[in-house]
Design a protein around this motif. Structure first.
Motif, short mmCIF file in Angstrom:
data_model
loop_
_atom_site.label_atom_id
_atom_site.label_comp_id
_atom_site.label_asym_id
_atom_site.label_seq_id
_atom_site.Cartn_x
_atom_site.Cartn_y
_atom_site.Cartn_z
N ASP A 207 0.46 -1.04 0.01
CA ASP A 207 0.05 -0.04 0.11
C ASP A 207 0.90 1.20 -0.10
N TYR A 208 1.68 0.96 0.57
CA TYR A 208 2.80 2.82 0.71
C TYR A 208 3.59 2.83 -0.77
N LEU A 209 4.01 1.78 -1.76
CA LEU A 209 4.61 1.90 -2.84
C LEU A 209 2.91 2.83 -3.30
N ARG A 210 2.01 2.14 -2.97
CA ARG A 210 1.15 2.92 -3.91
C ARG A 210 0.90 4.36 -3.59
N THR A 211 0.59 4.63 -2.77
CA THR A 211 1.17 6.10 -1.53
C THR A 211 1.72 6.84 -2.83
N ALA A 212 3.64 6.03 -2.58
CA ALA A 212 4.00 6.94 -2.93
C ALA A 212 3.87 7.47 -4.66
N ARG A 213 3.19 6.37 -5.39
CA ARG A 213 3.26 6.32 -6.94
C ARG A 213 1.57 7.43 -6.86
N ALA A 214 1.29 7.78 -6.20
CA ALA A 214 -0.17 8.79 -5.81
C ALA A 214 0.09 9.80 -5.76
N LYS A 215 1.25 9.81 -4.85
CA LYS A 215 2.75 11.53 -4.92
C LYS A 215 2.76 11.83 -5.71
N ARG A 225 13.98 5.63 -1.97
CA ARG A 225 13.43 5.67 -0.15
C ARG A 225 12.42 4.60 0.45
N HIS A 226 11.57 4.22 -0.62
CA HIS A 226 10.52 3.85 -0.29
C HIS A 226 10.45 2.16 -0.72
N GLN A 227 11.34 1.89 -1.83
CA GLN A 227 11.16 0.56 -1.80
C GLN A 227 12.59 -0.24 -1.58
N LEU A 228 13.51 0.03 -1.44
CA LEU A 228 15.05 -0.54 -1.70
C LEU A 228 14.89 -0.41 -0.04
N ARG A 229 15.30 0.30 0.45
CA ARG A 229 15.58 0.49 2.54
C ARG A 229 14.55 -0.29 2.73
N ASN A 230 13.02 -0.09 2.39
CA ASN A 230 12.34 -1.28 3.05
C ASN A 230 13.06 -2.57 3.03
N ILE B 107 -6.21 9.43 -1.09
CA ILE B 107 -6.05 8.64 0.01
C ILE B 107 -6.68 7.20 -0.41
N PHE B 108 -6.45 6.21 0.92
CA PHE B 108 -6.93 4.70 0.45
C PHE B 108 -7.43 4.20 1.89
N GLN B 109 -8.25 3.12 1.99
CA GLN B 109 -8.69 2.83 2.90
C GLN B 109 -7.96 2.73 3.87
N ASP B 110 -6.92 1.85 3.68
CA ASP B 110 -5.70 1.28 5.04
C ASP B 110 -5.23 2.15 5.33
N PRO B 111 -5.48 3.48 6.50
CA PRO B 111 -4.48 4.03 6.79
C PRO B 111 -2.67 3.35 7.51
N THR B 113 -1.10 0.43 6.78
CA THR B 113 -0.52 0.27 5.62
C THR B 113 -0.14 1.65 4.36
N SER B 114 -1.26 2.57 4.35
CA SER B 114 -0.90 3.34 3.24
C SER B 114 0.42 3.97 3.37
N LEU B 115 1.00 4.12 4.38
CA LEU B 115 2.63 4.95 4.79
C LEU B 115 3.71 4.17 4.62
N ASN B 116 4.92 5.04 4.33
CA ASN B 116 6.37 4.12 4.56
C ASN B 116 6.26 3.71 6.14
#
Ligand SMILES: Nc1ncnc2c1ncn2[C@@H]1O[C@H](COP(=O)(O)OP(=O)(O)OP(=O)(O)O)[C@@H](O)[C@H]1O
Ligand code: SF4
Ligand SMILES: [Mg+2]
Lengths: 310, 353
Positions: A207-215, A225-230, B107-111, B113-116
């Motif tokens: 989900d957080y990579l999708r957020t990064a793309r949505a940003k 910053r988002h994929q490699l480190r994690n 913004i998405f459904q599940d906060p 898991t949606s942030l790094n």
């Protein structure tokens, strides 16, 4: 974090005690002893020697003496090399093994991260298929085969070139170190590549990579910053146990490449039932590994805030 | 140059227009027709709600607008989407402005898991400003604190330095909102923003969304299963069924003058706080059609209590009831029997859209 460190250290000490006890018991359970080698000794000499090393005392008493010595960092004197302290042997030969091991770990982790990231980026395309083929090879082929094949390849290469590009065996310069440490790190590299690949792929769908793309972040930034480190996190967690794998591999690699490391001494000592050297090096290797695992765990804490701040 | 039509001035040109969007996914089992000709428009500063049961294509529709649908396996087989009249499908920027993050926030459904997990909240907000506005790290971080404050996170300055695991779910969703509105986007897409939160927190997050909308004038596309949320938040509603728009119109029209049997079904299935003790919840029987091979007629025919012979053979298409209210149902045809609960166009039925 301090509490955590302290807890881990105490756990480590208990583990080392366990290793020491197990080694002691195992040592006394195997048939034969240092005096019953090829050169038979007379009953009288045997008695004297046993007295000298305390082998005539009851086992429980020997155990207490042994633990006492260990606690003072005294591993005793070698049975087979006259008047050589086990501590001296370790001091002299461990740095060689450590150098070899560190180089191997560096190769393995850099290689694992790089190849793993590449296979994930090119999932199911040619680079992925080729690399994963070698990964399966690397995981399934034992290190002594790599050692032998690596050495053979080196001989052939030098023959072909007509001069010695890299030395085939021995120790001393950086050129001596390259091939043995690569060979030593291969299995771990393969394992880490696979781990890195799966953790990269897991994160691609997160989900957080999708957020990064949505940003609207640029692809390179999302990747670094988002994929490699994690994705590296799981790789770091297994580095500790990997060091154990590399240590055991080093026994073989040191023998094949005639490297004067502690591993080679350990193998020799086992063959000669050199009690003190076996127990000393085992406990030493054990403590070293335990320490490494603790260090890696603490290091992990620095990368992953969930552990650091918890 | 586009000529401005008189009626455009009167109504104000829509900010976003989606026209006959169709999206398919190629899978081993065949192609899933997830979105099958969806059209709607969003007016500046207004809220459009998209409702419909699970799997009807709500997320795919909005993610396609954002360019977030993975292609492959996804494929846009037809349709257009225009932001201020400019095509956005398949593009990442219009007029030098990034679409994602700058023109449209999401913004998405599940906060949770949606942030790094390994980046501070403040950095995750600041990052957008650094990338889209070219701000320095310092300036962006300062703004991030302000945004957290706007999102009603107490002690925003300290909170900005914390990591997602140190936040509760409700606070994370507010932080997500701060991320999404950092560049003051023209549109904020919220895909089930409160589904994962408990009820009291849901209300707070919804209040925050409408207050921010008033302050920065962003339009909102709100996806939800909850008709109560729709009634409370939305200006306009799109009711989706099996990848199509079953009914759409203003929230008053769709709720109180429902023109599609599916919408009637949804209303009957919705808990109400009316004192009518005889009111019973009636679930809609059956399940949506297989999107690998959708029916040739009305997609709802298998479940519709009013289905007629024509329904299973021919697609009704959208009938207009006037004022932007449309329903995809044969009951609005000339010869169809009248269903008492259903609203019809004026007195004269059967005005094809
Ligand atoms: N990557 C994909 N590959 C194949 N099929 C997909 C993919 N993404 C979505 N679909 C299909 O598209 C259809 C619509 O999915 P979508 O996520 O838009 O539903 P939704 O309306 O958002 O449902 P929910 O309320 O459960 O979120 C589903 O049938 C789903 O299986
Ligand atoms: S077209 Fe027919 S089946 Fe479809 S909703 Fe209308 S009445 Fe029901
Ligand atoms: Mg969805």
């Amino acid at each position: 974090m301090w509490r955590y460190t302290l807890k881990r250290l105490i756990q480590g000490i208990i583990t080392v005690w366990f290793i020491a006890t197990a080694t002691f018991l195992a040592m006394h359970a195997v048939p034969g002893d240092p005096m019953s080698g090829d050169r038979a000794v007379s009953a009288e000499i045997r008695k004297n020697l046993e007295a000298k090393y305390g082998l005539d005392k009851p086992l429980s008493q020997q155990y207490v003496i042994y633990l006492g010595n260990l606690a003072r960092g005294d591993f005793g004197i070698s049975f087979t090399q006259q008047n050589r302290e086990v501590n001296d042997i370790i001091r002299e030969h461990f740095p060689v093994s450590a150098t070899l091991g560190i180089l191997a770990i560096v190769f393995a982790s850099l290689g694992g991260i790089l190849w793993g990231a590449l296979t994930a980026l090119y999932r199911n395309k040619l680079p992925d298929i080729v690399i994963m083929f070698f990964v399966i090879l690397g995981i399934s082929v034992p290190s002594f085969v790599f050692a032998a094949v690596g050495q053979l390849a080196l001989v052939k290469l030098n023959d072909l070139l007509g001069f010695s590009l890299l030395p085939v065996a021995g120790w001393g310069t950086v050129s001596h170190m390259l091939v043995p440490s690569l060979v030593l790190g291969l299995g771990t590299m393969a394992y880490l590549t696979r781990l890195m690949r799966s953790s990269m792929l897991e994160i691609i769908n997160s989900d957080y990579l999708r957020t990064a793309r949505a940003k609207g972040l640029p692809a390179t930034r999302i990747f670094t910053r988002h994929q490699l480190r994690n994705a590296i996190l799981p790789v770091v967690t297994v580095l500790g146990p990997s060091i154990a794998g590399i240590t055991t591999g080093s026994f073989v690699v040191e023998s094949v490449f005639a490297i004067p490391g502690l591993g080679r001494y350990f193998v020799q000592a086992v063959q000669q039932l050199d009690y003190t050297v076996i127990m000393g090096t085992t406990v030493f290797f054990g403590s070293f590994l335990v320490l490494m695992v603790i260090i890696v765990d603490l290091l992990y804490g620095f990368i992953d805030p969930r552990v650091r701040l918890a | 140059m586009t000529t401005v039509q008189p009626q455009d001035i009167a109504a104000g040109p829509p900010l976003l227009e989606v026209d006959d969007l169709r999206v398919e996914f190629d899978t081993y089992g065949g192609s899933v027709k997830a979105v099958r000709g969806v059209s709607f428009s969003v007016a500046a500063g207004k809220t459009l709600a998209i409702v419909g049961e699970s799997g009807c294509g709500k997320s795919v529709t909005v993610q396609t607008l954002m360019g977030l649908t993975p292609m492959p396996p996804g494929r846009i087989t037809s349709g257009r989407a225009r932001l201020r009249g400019v095509d956005i499908l398949g593009r990442t920027e219009i007029g030098g402005r990034e679409i994602r993050g700058r023109e449209i926030g999401m913004i998405f459904q599940d906060p949770m898991t949606s942030l790094n997990p390994t980046m501070t909240i403040g950095r995750q907000i600041a990052e957008t400003l650094e990338v889209h506005r070219g701000w320095s790290r310092k300036r962006a971080l300062d703004r991030a604190v302000e945004l957290l404050d706007m999102a009603r996170i107490p002690e925003a300055a300290q909170r900005a330095n914390q990591y997602p695991f140190e936040f509760s779910g409700g606070m994370l969703q507010r932080a997500m909102i701060a991320v999404a509105i950092a560049c003051e986007p023209a549109i904020l897409i919220a895909d089930e923003p409160t589904t994962a939160l408990d009820v009291t927190i849901q209300a707070q997050v919804l209040d925050l969304l409408s207050d921010l909308q008033r302050d920065i004038g962003t339009a909102i596309i709100l996806i939800t299963h909850d008709l109560g949320v729709v009634a409370r938040m939305a200006d306009d509603v799109v009711v989706m069924y099996a990848g199509q728009v079953a009914e759409q119109g203003s929230v008053e029209d769709v709720f109180y003058r429902s023109a599609h049997p599916y919408m009637l079904g949804l209303r009957a299935a919705m808990p109400s706080n009316s004192s009518d003790r005889r009111h019973r919840l009636l679930p809609i029987e059956g399940s949506p059609p297989d999107l690998f091979s959708p029916p040739t007629g009305c997609a709802y025919a298998a479940r519709c209590p009013h289905a007629m012979r024509i329904c299973s053979t021919t697609d009704p298409g959208a009938f207009s009831l006037g004022g932007g209210h449309t329903a995809r149902c044969w009951l609005h045809g000339d010869k169809a029997p009248r269903v008492p609960q259903l609203a019809y166009a004026g007195a004269a039925p059967g005005l094809k859209a």
